[in-house]
Write an enzyme that holds these catalytic residues in place. Sequence first.
Site, PDB file in Angstrom:
ATOM      1  N   ASN A 127      51.586  89.541  28.816  1.00 20.23           N
ATOM      2  CA  ASN A 127      51.307  88.557  27.815  1.00 20.23           C
ATOM      3  C   ASN A 127      52.042  88.767  26.434  1.00 20.23           C
ATOM      4  O   ASN A 127      53.032  89.901  26.504  1.00 20.23           O
ATOM      5  CB  ASN A 127      49.703  88.539  27.595  1.00 20.23           C
ATOM      6  CG  ASN A 127      49.291  89.944  27.011  1.00 20.23           C
ATOM      7  OD1 ASN A 127      49.700  90.580  26.117  1.00 20.23           O
ATOM      8  ND2 ASN A 127      48.449  90.640  27.871  1.00 20.23           N
ATOM      9  N   ASP A 131      43.388  89.742  32.681  1.00 26.41           N
ATOM     10  CA  ASP A 131      42.254  89.168  33.077  1.00 26.41           C
ATOM     11  C   ASP A 131      42.614  89.250  34.610  1.00 26.41           C
ATOM     12  O   ASP A 131      41.553  89.409  35.557  1.00 26.41           O
ATOM     13  CB  ASP A 131      41.850  87.966  32.556  1.00 26.41           C
ATOM     14  CG  ASP A 131      41.284  88.229  31.160  1.00 26.41           C
ATOM     15  OD1 ASP A 131      41.096  89.387  30.884  1.00 26.41           O
ATOM     16  OD2 ASP A 131      41.399  87.246  30.431  1.00 26.41           O
ATOM     17  N   LYS A 160      61.365  92.651  46.338  1.00 25.52           N
ATOM     18  CA  LYS A 160      61.573  91.688  45.315  1.00 25.52           C
ATOM     19  C   LYS A 160      61.381  90.194  46.165  1.00 25.52           C
ATOM     20  O   LYS A 160      62.199  89.844  47.395  1.00 25.52           O
ATOM     21  CB  LYS A 160      63.054  91.693  44.871  1.00 25.52           C
ATOM     22  CG  LYS A 160      63.422  90.791  43.718  1.00 25.52           C
ATOM     23  CD  LYS A 160      64.815  90.978  43.231  1.00 25.52           C
ATOM     24  CE  LYS A 160      64.972  89.614  42.427  1.00 25.52           C
ATOM     25  NZ  LYS A 160      66.379  89.713  41.929  1.00 25.52           N
ATOM     26  N   PHE A 189      37.868  93.294  20.492  1.00 27.23           N
ATOM     27  CA  PHE A 189      38.774  92.148  19.898  1.00 27.23           C
ATOM     28  C   PHE A 189      38.445  90.785  20.562  1.00 27.23           C
ATOM     29  O   PHE A 189      38.236  90.783  21.643  1.00 27.23           O
ATOM     30  CB  PHE A 189      40.167  92.399  19.890  1.00 27.23           C
ATOM     31  CG  PHE A 189      40.538  93.392  18.496  1.00 27.23           C
ATOM     32  CD1 PHE A 189      40.099  94.851  18.776  1.00 27.23           C
ATOM     33  CD2 PHE A 189      41.028  92.725  17.654  1.00 27.23           C
ATOM     34  CE1 PHE A 189      40.269  95.525  17.683  1.00 27.23           C
ATOM     35  CE2 PHE A 189      41.477  93.742  16.456  1.00 27.23           C
ATOM     36  CZ  PHE A 189      41.037  95.036  16.505  1.00 27.23           C
ATOM     37  N   LYS A 208      30.420  87.582  23.150  1.00 25.12           N
ATOM     38  CA  LYS A 208      31.091  88.717  23.817  1.00 25.12           C
ATOM     39  C   LYS A 208      30.509  89.916  23.177  1.00 25.12           C
ATOM     40  O   LYS A 208      30.499  90.926  24.056  1.00 25.12           O
ATOM     41  CB  LYS A 208      32.633  88.826  23.564  1.00 25.12           C
ATOM     42  CG  LYS A 208      33.693  87.897  24.368  1.00 25.12           C
ATOM     43  CD  LYS A 208      35.029  87.928  24.091  1.00 25.12           C
ATOM     44  CE  LYS A 208      35.510  86.697  24.633  1.00 25.12           C
ATOM     45  NZ  LYS A 208      36.969  86.378  24.187  1.00 25.12           N
ATOM     46  N   LYS A 217      29.295  92.004  26.286  1.00 28.45           N
ATOM     47  CA  LYS A 217      29.747  93.353  26.692  1.00 28.45           C
ATOM     48  C   LYS A 217      29.205  94.778  25.829  1.00 28.45           C
ATOM     49  O   LYS A 217      29.839  95.992  25.761  1.00 28.45           O
ATOM     50  CB  LYS A 217      31.214  93.470  26.179  1.00 28.45           C
ATOM     51  CG  LYS A 217      32.207  92.248  26.780  1.00 28.45           C
ATOM     52  CD  LYS A 217      33.762  92.537  26.544  1.00 28.45           C
ATOM     53  CE  LYS A 217      34.369  91.091  26.924  1.00 28.45           C
ATOM     54  NZ  LYS A 217      35.749  91.422  27.268  1.00 28.45           N
TER      55      LYS A 217
HETATM   56  O1  C5P Z   1      36.620  88.761  27.094  1.00 22.70           O
HETATM   57  P1  C5P Z   1      38.078  88.806  26.311  1.00 22.70           P
HETATM   58  O2  C5P Z   1      39.220  89.304  27.475  1.00 22.70           O
HETATM   59  O3  C5P Z   1      38.455  87.649  25.414  1.00 22.70           O
HETATM   60  O4  C5P Z   1      37.661  89.904  25.638  1.00 22.70           O
HETATM   61  C1  C5P Z   1      38.535  90.965  24.582  1.00 22.70           C
HETATM   62  C2  C5P Z   1      38.197  92.252  24.516  1.00 22.70           C
HETATM   63  O5  C5P Z   1      37.929  92.931  25.738  1.00 22.70           O
HETATM   64  C3  C5P Z   1      39.001  92.894  23.808  1.00 22.70           C
HETATM   65  O6  C5P Z   1      38.644  94.030  22.972  1.00 22.70           O
HETATM   66  C4  C5P Z   1      40.000  93.682  25.282  1.00 22.70           C
HETATM   67  O7  C5P Z   1      40.622  94.665  24.852  1.00 22.70           O
HETATM   68  C5  C5P Z   1      38.908  93.744  26.165  1.00 22.70           C
HETATM   69  N1  C5P Z   1      39.039  93.447  27.476  1.00 22.70           N
HETATM   70  C6  C5P Z   1      38.966  94.479  28.465  1.00 22.70           C
HETATM   71  N2  C5P Z   1      39.325  94.314  29.731  1.00 22.70           N
HETATM   72  C7  C5P Z   1      39.583  93.154  30.251  1.00 22.70           C
HETATM   73  C8  C5P Z   1      39.775  92.027  29.292  1.00 22.70           C
HETATM   74  C9  C5P Z   1      39.432  92.240  27.885  1.00 22.70           C
HETATM   75  O8  C5P Z   1      38.688  95.651  27.998  1.00 22.70           O
HETATM   76  N3  C5P Z   1      39.705  93.040  31.505  1.00 22.70           N
END
Ligand code: C5P
Length: 399
Positions: free
Chosen positions: A210, A279, A289, A323, A337, A341
Amino acid sequence: MLEGKKIVIGVTGGIAAYKTVTLVSRLVQAKAQVRVIMTEAATKLVSPLLFKEISGGPVACDMWCGNQEFNVEHVALGRWCDLMVVAPATANIIGKMANGIADDLLSTTLMACDKPKIICPAMNTNMLNNPAVMRNLETLSQDGISIMPSAAGHLACGVNGSGRLPEPEDIKEYIDHFFARHEGDLAGLKLLVTAGGTREAIDPVRFIGNRSSGKMGYAIARDAACRGADVVLVSGPVALEPPPCVRVIPVESTQEMLDACLAVYPDVDAVIKAAAVADYKPHHAAEQKIKKNEESLTLTLDKNPDILKLLGERKTHQFLVGFAAETQHLVENAAAKVRKKNLDMIVANDVTVKGAGFSTDTNIVKFLFPDGSIREPGLLTKEEVGNLILDIVKEHFRK
Ligand code: C5P
């Protein structure tokens, strides 16, 4: 941190002694008071007169010359200073310090001084790896002396390797952090910061990634260290210099980031999760490859673990900051979130807004808290956003 600090710089006879002139100059510019002690060997390489002019004070070289600044100079200088730094530190002074030998002004002052000490070993790689030197360094470390790791690169003996005296700017920064760790407003705080984007392998040469630059997380890690925190930075691949005095754990995939975070999590007070974590990852990373034989290629993706959510579930005492980079319904999504979380705060930004989000030096953020309150500081540099987050973390631990 350096203003008004009294620092004795010990210069020994390493070829890098010329760099110490710049170090002294930087310290003086930062308004520290500097006194220089030189060994006899050092005076063969650099003139004491140069150190006198640059430090603005007398240079002590000899126990017996009788024209010292203080009475009983070796005791007085050790008492006068807040910190002693030996740069460069040769194998010889390291051996003397580790074994209690005091046979000249510098080694005697070091022995008489009960203030903190930093040494910057600099020598040929083979000398540095010599078992006796390694043993002596270990002894000094156990004696509570801070050892700034030497740098790698070109050495005066013509080879490339470890043993270089770090650049004066880096030594100054190390000294700065040394004081910060004792006196900074975040001294004693243990912090885990994550930064950058993770990469998920498709095959040995390709990955899903990304646009995260890592700038936000790196700014936070750097500022936290400058304010005295003990910082671990778990970082995806980025094109940024590692911040000084921060322990960086480089990772690539989300799973690696998770493992690194879980390993340090029980020991930290706060977590700032600025990384842009992938994600999803390919169900299967090809061993070879992938050839472009087909007109279309379908990748099946599996969901990655949500690191922050897992940390939220395992939270014992840690202050958890997440974040949320959103492109729509910023506040609603970010607030969800915080709940999902188990966070103590989320830093939300709409990445479609000019001046916010990826690869910029500024950010426009909102801070959301579990009680529903929101703080909106407006357009700030990432550095300023980082410091505000750290202020909030500090407030939490002050309560
Ligand atoms: O749910 P989302 O990905 O938008 O949430 C963002 C936050 O969750 C960020 O702080 C990111 O570092 C964390 N995150 C994580 N593991 C993931 C996805 C996001 O720790 N698989």
